[in-house]
Each structure stands twice: as C-alpha cells, then as structure tokens.
Design an enzyme around this catalytic site. Structure first.
Site, PDB file in Angstrom:
ATOM      1  N   LYS A  62       4.908  -9.773 -19.352  1.00 44.19           N
ATOM      2  CA  LYS A  62       4.425  -8.431 -19.728  1.00 44.19           C
ATOM      3  C   LYS A  62       3.011  -8.510 -20.282  1.00 44.19           C
ATOM      4  O   LYS A  62       2.126  -7.772 -19.901  1.00 44.19           O
ATOM      5  CB  LYS A  62       5.348  -7.807 -20.780  1.00 44.19           C
ATOM      6  CG  LYS A  62       6.669  -7.297 -20.273  1.00 44.19           C
ATOM      7  CD  LYS A  62       6.618  -6.038 -19.445  1.00 44.19           C
ATOM      8  CE  LYS A  62       6.555  -6.138 -17.977  1.00 44.19           C
ATOM      9  NZ  LYS A  62       7.335  -7.007 -17.198  1.00 44.19           N
ATOM     10  N   ARG A 101       1.503   1.729  -5.910  1.00 46.79           N
ATOM     11  CA  ARG A 101       1.756   0.751  -4.842  1.00 46.79           C
ATOM     12  C   ARG A 101       0.493  -0.039  -4.495  1.00 46.79           C
ATOM     13  O   ARG A 101       0.557  -1.034  -3.777  1.00 46.79           O
ATOM     14  CB  ARG A 101       2.273   1.463  -3.592  1.00 46.79           C
ATOM     15  CG  ARG A 101       3.542   2.274  -3.788  1.00 46.79           C
ATOM     16  CD  ARG A 101       3.916   3.002  -2.524  1.00 46.79           C
ATOM     17  NE  ARG A 101       4.238   2.059  -1.479  1.00 46.79           N
ATOM     18  CZ  ARG A 101       5.449   1.559  -1.268  1.00 46.79           C
ATOM     19  NH1 ARG A 101       6.445   1.929  -2.040  1.00 46.79           N
ATOM     20  NH2 ARG A 101       5.680   0.689  -0.316  1.00 46.79           N
ATOM     21  N   LYS A 124       2.933  -2.370  -7.444  1.00 45.42           N
ATOM     22  CA  LYS A 124       4.274  -2.202  -8.012  1.00 45.42           C
ATOM     23  C   LYS A 124       5.324  -3.012  -7.263  1.00 45.42           C
ATOM     24  O   LYS A 124       6.199  -3.615  -7.859  1.00 45.42           O
ATOM     25  CB  LYS A 124       4.671  -0.724  -7.981  1.00 45.42           C
ATOM     26  CG  LYS A 124       6.039  -0.441  -8.562  1.00 45.42           C
ATOM     27  CD  LYS A 124       6.147  -0.886 -10.004  1.00 45.42           C
ATOM     28  CE  LYS A 124       7.528  -0.691 -10.574  1.00 45.42           C
ATOM     29  NZ  LYS A 124       7.661  -1.341 -11.893  1.00 45.42           N
ATOM     30  N   TRP A 140      -3.695  -1.867  -1.357  1.00 46.34           N
ATOM     31  CA  TRP A 140      -3.682  -3.138  -2.093  1.00 46.34           C
ATOM     32  C   TRP A 140      -4.128  -4.161  -1.057  1.00 46.34           C
ATOM     33  O   TRP A 140      -3.403  -4.440  -0.110  1.00 46.34           O
ATOM     34  CB  TRP A 140      -2.291  -3.457  -2.633  1.00 46.34           C
ATOM     35  CG  TRP A 140      -2.262  -4.701  -3.455  1.00 46.34           C
ATOM     36  CD1 TRP A 140      -2.780  -4.883  -4.717  1.00 46.34           C
ATOM     37  CD2 TRP A 140      -1.703  -5.972  -3.081  1.00 46.34           C
ATOM     38  NE1 TRP A 140      -2.557  -6.160  -5.142  1.00 46.34           N
ATOM     39  CE2 TRP A 140      -1.909  -6.860  -4.160  1.00 46.34           C
ATOM     40  CE3 TRP A 140      -1.054  -6.437  -1.961  1.00 46.34           C
ATOM     41  CZ2 TRP A 140      -1.482  -8.181  -4.149  1.00 46.34           C
ATOM     42  CZ3 TRP A 140      -0.609  -7.754  -1.924  1.00 46.34           C
ATOM     43  CH2 TRP A 140      -0.841  -8.610  -3.014  1.00 46.34           C
ATOM     44  N   GLY A 191       1.394  -3.180   5.457  1.00 48.01           N
ATOM     45  CA  GLY A 191       2.014  -4.372   6.040  1.00 48.01           C
ATOM     46  C   GLY A 191       0.940  -5.367   6.452  1.00 48.01           C
ATOM     47  O   GLY A 191      -0.214  -5.245   6.061  1.00 48.01           O
ATOM     48  N   CYS A 240       0.852  -1.178   0.000  1.00 46.29           N
ATOM     49  CA  CYS A 240       0.000   0.000   0.000  1.00 46.29           C
ATOM     50  C   CYS A 240       0.895   1.236   0.000  1.00 46.29           C
ATOM     51  O   CYS A 240       2.099   1.153   0.174  1.00 46.29           O
ATOM     52  CB  CYS A 240      -0.857   0.020   1.264  1.00 46.29           C
ATOM     53  SG  CYS A 240      -1.795  -1.485   1.511  1.00 46.29           S
ATOM     54  N   GLU A 248       0.357  -9.562 -17.531  1.00 46.27           N
ATOM     55  CA  GLU A 248       0.052  -8.695 -16.377  1.00 46.27           C
ATOM     56  C   GLU A 248      -0.623  -7.390 -16.781  1.00 46.27           C
ATOM     57  O   GLU A 248      -1.234  -6.739 -15.941  1.00 46.27           O
ATOM     58  CB  GLU A 248       1.297  -8.421 -15.547  1.00 46.27           C
ATOM     59  CG  GLU A 248       2.369  -7.633 -16.217  1.00 46.27           C
ATOM     60  CD  GLU A 248       3.536  -7.352 -15.260  1.00 46.27           C
ATOM     61  OE1 GLU A 248       3.320  -7.233 -14.046  1.00 46.27           O
ATOM     62  OE2 GLU A 248       4.662  -7.254 -15.739  1.00 46.27           O
ATOM     63  N   HIS A 256       7.526 -31.032 -26.204  1.00 51.69           N
ATOM     64  CA  HIS A 256       7.273 -31.940 -25.066  1.00 51.69           C
ATOM     65  C   HIS A 256       5.946 -31.618 -24.387  1.00 51.69           C
ATOM     66  O   HIS A 256       5.852 -31.546 -23.174  1.00 51.69           O
ATOM     67  CB  HIS A 256       8.446 -31.840 -24.082  1.00 51.69           C
ATOM     68  CG  HIS A 256       9.758 -32.136 -24.721  1.00 51.69           C
ATOM     69  ND1 HIS A 256      10.175 -33.419 -25.005  1.00 51.69           N
ATOM     70  CD2 HIS A 256      10.705 -31.309 -25.218  1.00 51.69           C
ATOM     71  CE1 HIS A 256      11.347 -33.365 -25.614  1.00 51.69           C
ATOM     72  NE2 HIS A 256      11.696 -32.105 -25.755  1.00 51.69           N
TER      73      HIS A 256
END
Ligand code: AGP
Length: 622
Positions: A499, A27, A617, A75, A102, A2, A502, A518
C-alpha cells in the site's frame, strides 16, 4: 490495461464517451482520446496525460458533433505515452478508426508487411498495425461482401478476417466512415461488455462506464464479434456466423462507482469496509451448523471433503489475501495449502496431487496472470474456484464455481476493501472446510460470533482516522519503511508495505518479524521507521523482542497493538490501538490503520492516490 468505450444512439456521443472514460481512468491514464463519426467523416482528438488535463477541456471548448463515437484511456504497453501513441488509431486510408485494449504479439511482422506495401505509421503502437490490418481487409472485400445487407456486415467481415491473423489479446471498438450507423466490437483475452439501451447501444471495458445509462449488458466471450446499430445488434464469432449470447443485469447503482464526499476513491473504499464485511457475510453464516455456506461452489460436500490439498494463485494484494487464507485453511481444516504467484505458477511445472482444489483470488476478474493460472489448473484437470469481485468477469465465468465478494466497484488503484472482503470470504471458506472435517461446533460458533463483531470493530478503528493522520504526517518524508508481523500478521505486513509503495512511492518492505535478524536489520537507522504488528497473542513476547532489536538500533517504531495492551505506550514512538479478536481475525482489523497510514502519507507527499504513476487497476497484460 486500458479503458475503452463506444456509443451509438440518438444522443451526442462526445459527452457520453468523455464521461465514460473518466469512469474508466482507473484502468490506465497515460493518455486519452476520442473519435466521433459524423457526416461520413471521422473526427479524432487525442492527448497525452489524464482526461481532465486536456481532452475534456477540448471537448468542452470545441465539442465534436456526432452520435457514433468511441474513446480510449491508455496504460502504455507499446510506445511512450505521447499524443501520437494515444488511441484512437486510423488505418492507412483514414476511413477506419479503432480503440484497443490488449497486446498484438505479432504486430512487428504485420508492420513490416505493411511497410513493404508502402503504408506509413504515425505511432509506435501495436494497435495502429491492427487498424491497418482491418483497413487492408476492408479494401479487399468483394462487391458482394461490401453490400450492407450481406449476412455479415462489411465492417464486421473485415474485422473478422483481420482477427483471424492476430496473435495476442484484444478488446476493440471499430468504426468506419462509410457506415455512419454502425459500430463493431470484438474481444479475446481483454474484457468487453455490450450495454443494451433504449435506441442506443454501448461497448465498454467494464460496467462502470455505462451503468449510468443501462443495466442490461452482454459479457462478450473470447472470439465474439458484435455489430451494433442504434436499435439492433448481431452477434457472431471470428470464425462463425450467428453466435449465442446472454443478457445479464448489472447488480449495483451508478452512485456506488462515484467518490461522493470523499477526496479520493481510496478513502471512500477504506471507509466502506465495515459494510464490505457485512456484504461478504450476508446470507452465508449457518448458525445451526456453526459453519458457512456458499451458493456458487458447484461442488458437493463429498467433493469438498475429498480435497486433500489446496493451491491458491493470485497477484498483488490478492496474493496477500491468499497468504492469510493459507494460515486460515491450514489451522481450521488441516489441509496443506500452497500459495502461488500466478505469474510464476503459469510457467512452473509445479507437481500437483490428484485431489487438489485450485482457488484463484482476484478483485477485477481480469488479471492476465491469474487468468492464466486458472487455465493452467483446469488444463491439468483440477477443479478451480474463483474468489472475485466483478460479476461476469472473465475469471468468474471460466472458473468451475466461485464466491463473489459483493464489495461493489473498487475504483482506487490501490486495493483496500477487496482485500478485507477476500479475507472475510477465506475465513468463511476455511470454516466450511473445517466443519466438514474435524473443526468442533463450539469453535465454529466462536468464529461466527467473532466474524459478526468485525464490522463494528472496523468502524471503531476508522474513528481514529484523525489520530492516524497525525502519525502519518510525522513520517511522510521518510524514504524507507519496514513492516513486520508474525503468523497471521505477516501477510498484513506485506500488504501494508505494498500500500505504502504503490501510492506514496516510498521504498517499503514487509517481513516476518523474526526474519529481520537475517540481514534486513542492517538497513535500520534513525531515518527508517518500522511498523510492527503486535497484537496480544501467543507470540507477543517473541515479536516484542524483535521490536527491542529495532529500537536498539535507533529505528523509529510504530506499533499496531490490541486495546488490552497497557504498557507499550512508552516503549515505542507511536502506537495505534485496535480492538482484540481471535488471532485468525486480526488481519481484518490490522490492515485498516496500515491503509490509512499509507493514504495520509501519500496525500501529504502530493501523490495522485487514486491514479498512482505507472499503475493501472487491473493488469490485463502479462
Ligand atoms: C493492489 O493494491 C494492486 N492494485 C495490485 O497489486 C492488485 O492487487 C493486483 O494487480 C491483482 O489485481 P486483481 O485482484 O484484480 O487480480
């Protein structure tokens, strides 16, 4: 992870906090909130969604007055992204507000304890439990401890007592309506920096939020607790009184953390990559000795020569750069290299020889798994070097030495210039390790010359942006992609797949080209394009036969080839030409068209390129 920010000073806090949150949104952007302290009252506002979808509008239409404030962009780790779960959170009394980055691991037992005491919780978050814990200790302060001239400020005392009980990680900002001129910050495991201004002070998750106001910063260490006034501060630790600190200077300008004329940070950072390589090599090429040199390894040449094994831990894109590093170091220095996912390495009991050098690669310097990998390596007695972009970040500070990327802030969640910078640094590191062993002066000189040509070669590829966009649009509605490459090109295939995944949410897989036979080739059909990295190199014919196998199953093919290839055009559906260089340098060039392909496909699909769903991020939680 966050983003958190706090302000105490002479200006109105709300606009500074909102702008700071905008700069921290990379973030995490599930929800956002602010709290402002004014006339002994705490005014909070918090909304699900991105800042400009709610909070910023509110702040404009009905601004909150006050010169002490804090904000949070989330987040989600505990609880869905909802208004109630957004930060700030208040204690039971409503007198104390906190924002937190956290994870409080023992929040459940604490929550049960407070439920028994009759507390009611408005959210499902661990942060609200921490707010109640601080409030509980604040309520229990003795009259002596409550005096503002006590050695430790009362609010800081309550924070210190509460944090002694906490298991987990935190970066927090705390305010209390009884003290309209004070703000407290603390950190353990989640980054928090202090901005020292002119009669104003700041707390923030990283420098991007405050570089526009001050460049004087203090990087808090784990267990630091700081009490901030408008024109003063007191540094302590959770267990002790006064604690030491160092005032550092932010190296970059505020403008470099802005989009400028680009539609997205990611596109800006893709187009910065010629300069990124120049920044990475500046002052580090030694033409006399045909080698590279670094200022911050803190290891002698004899110590470097004694290294007989290298283990590199990283995550995501940084792990892909590490994989290129394996090929580079093994080829140039003949040192066995092991690449480890940091999240696995930290729990695995990997046997590591005595003379092993451990490297950690990270853009942010805050990735929890990579930090744990560093600490595991140090715990076993190995030297650890970091290759990192953020000066003063936790990993950069805990490593025994390291190499900074000097790439400037990377805001786009999808890492681009950091990858190119990391591979550039790894090329120079491999050159250094090789030249103190058996790599010839002549070969070293060739590598230096090729490195110097890379920025112009990257610029030449970037000039094909419109052509690459045209190709991207042809495939933007596909739902499955393969990316193939051999040797140095294999890690780039993995990076290209990541890339695309996401930022466009398309399922994409990277494979060593020959591995398709395979099993995965069963997936190939006319709706499943394959991007194949096919430079003219020693394995061209082998990789070309893999291309034929794809075509034999009607798979559409996009080939990334070197300019000397004059016969491929009619053999594939689309081709992108890039300049030719040594095989070991190809990753620096091949990744550019893959970044642009992903970018344009994601934009065509209406995705939020800079803030893709579910991502952040830097992942500062496990
Ligand atoms: C890459 O585009 C992603 N954003 C992600 O994989 C990232 O590389 C990873 O989380 C590692 O981050 P770091 O380099 O900051 O440690």
């Amino acid at each position: 992870m966050c983003g958190i920010i706090g302000y105490i000073g002479k200006q109105q806090a709300s606009p500074i906090v909102i702008e700071g949150l905008r700069r921290l949104e990379y973030r995490g952007y599930d929800s956002a909130g602010v709290a402002v302290l004014h006339e002994n009252a705490i005014h909070t506002r918090k909304r699900k969604g991105k800042i400009d979808e709610g909070l910023a509008i509110l702040a404009k239409e009905d601004p909150i007055v006050g010169c002490v404030g804090m904000g949070h962009t989330r987040w989600a780790t505990h609880g869905l992204p909802t208004d109630e779960n957004s930060h700030p959170h208040l204690d039971q009394s409503g007198n104390i507000a906190i924002v937190h980055n956290g994870v409080i691991e023992n929040y459940d037992s604490l929550r049960k304890r407070f439920k028994k005491k009759g507390h009611d919780f408005k959210s499902e978050t661990d942060t609200e439990v921490l707010a109640h814990l601080i409030g509980d200790y604040y309520a229990e302060l003795s009259p002596e401890e409550k005096k503002e001239d006590a050695t430790t400020h009362p609010l800081a005392q309550a924070v210190k007592s509460a944090l002694k009980e906490v298991v987990g990680t935190y970066g927090i900002v705390v305010i209390c309506k009884d003290f309209p001129d004070v703000m407290v910050g603390a950190r353990r495991g989640s980054p928090l920096i202090v901005g020292i201004g002119n009669e104003e002070n700041f707390l923030a998750s990283d420098a991007n939020a405050i570089v526009a106001y001050t460049k004087r910063v203090i990087y808090l260490n784990d267990y630091d607790v700081i009490t901030l006034w408008q024109d003063n501060f007191k540094m302590e630790t959770v267990t002790e009184g006064d604690s030491s600190y160092k005032i550092s200077k932010i190296e970059y300008e505020a403008e470099s953390a802005e989009k400028g004329d680009y539609d997205h940070f990611m596109l800006k950072e893709i187009f910065e990559q010629a300069q990124t390589v120049k920044n990475a090599i500046r002052g580090r090429l030694d033409y006399e000795e045909s080698t590279a040199k670094f200022g911050g390894l803190n290891m002698t040449i004899a110590e470097l020569r004694a290294v007989d094994h290298i283990v590199i831990t990283a995550c995501g894109t940084s792990w892909h750069a590490a994989l290129v590093g394996e090929y580079l170091i093994e080829e140039m220095a003949h040192i066995p290299v092991e690449i480890e996912y940091a999240s696995e390495f930290r729990y695995r009991n990997a046997p590591i020889e005595k003379n092993t050098l451990c490297l950690v690669i990270t853009q942010s310097g805050e990735t929890a798994d990579t930090l744990a990998g560093l600490r595991e390596s140090k715990r076993r007695g190995h030297k650890v070097l970091s290759i990192c972009n953020v000066v003063g970040s936790t990993i950069a500070r805990e490593a025994d030495g390291g190499i900074y990327l000097h790439a400037g802030p990377e805001i786009g969640v999808a890492s681009t210039k950091a990858f190119v910078s990391q591979v550039t640094v790894l090329t120079m590191f491999a050159l250094l390790m090789g030249r103190i062993r058996m790599l010839s002066n002549r070969r070293g000189a060739q590598i230096l010359k090729a490195l110097e040509e890379v920025p112009a070669q990257i610029q030449k590829i970037l000039e094909q942006n419109d052509k690459i966009k045209e190709i991207a649009l042809k495939y933007s509605q596909c739902e499955d992609f393969f990316f193939l490459g051999r040797q140095y090109n294999f890690p780039v295939a993995l990076e290209g797949a990541l890339k695309l995944k996401e930022i466009s949410y398309i399922h994409a897989e990277g494979y060593p080209a020959a591995e398709m036979k395979h099993g995965p080739i069963a997936m190939i059909d006319e709706k499943t394009p394959t991007v194949i990295l096919l430079p003219t190199d020693g394995l061209y014919e082998k990789t070309y036969s893999n291309l034929e196998e794809i075509k034999a199953r009607k798979g559409p093919t996009i080939a990334i080839v070197t300019e000397d290839n004059t016969h491929i055009k009619d053999k594939v559906d689309d081709v992108i030409y890039i300049p030719k260089t040594w095989e070991c340098m190809m990753p620096l060039l091949e990744v550019i068209p893959l970044q642009l392909l992903s970018y344009h496909i994601a934009v065509a699909r209406g995705c939020d390129v800079d803030k893709p769903r579910n991502l952040a991020k830097s992942v500062t939680v496990e």
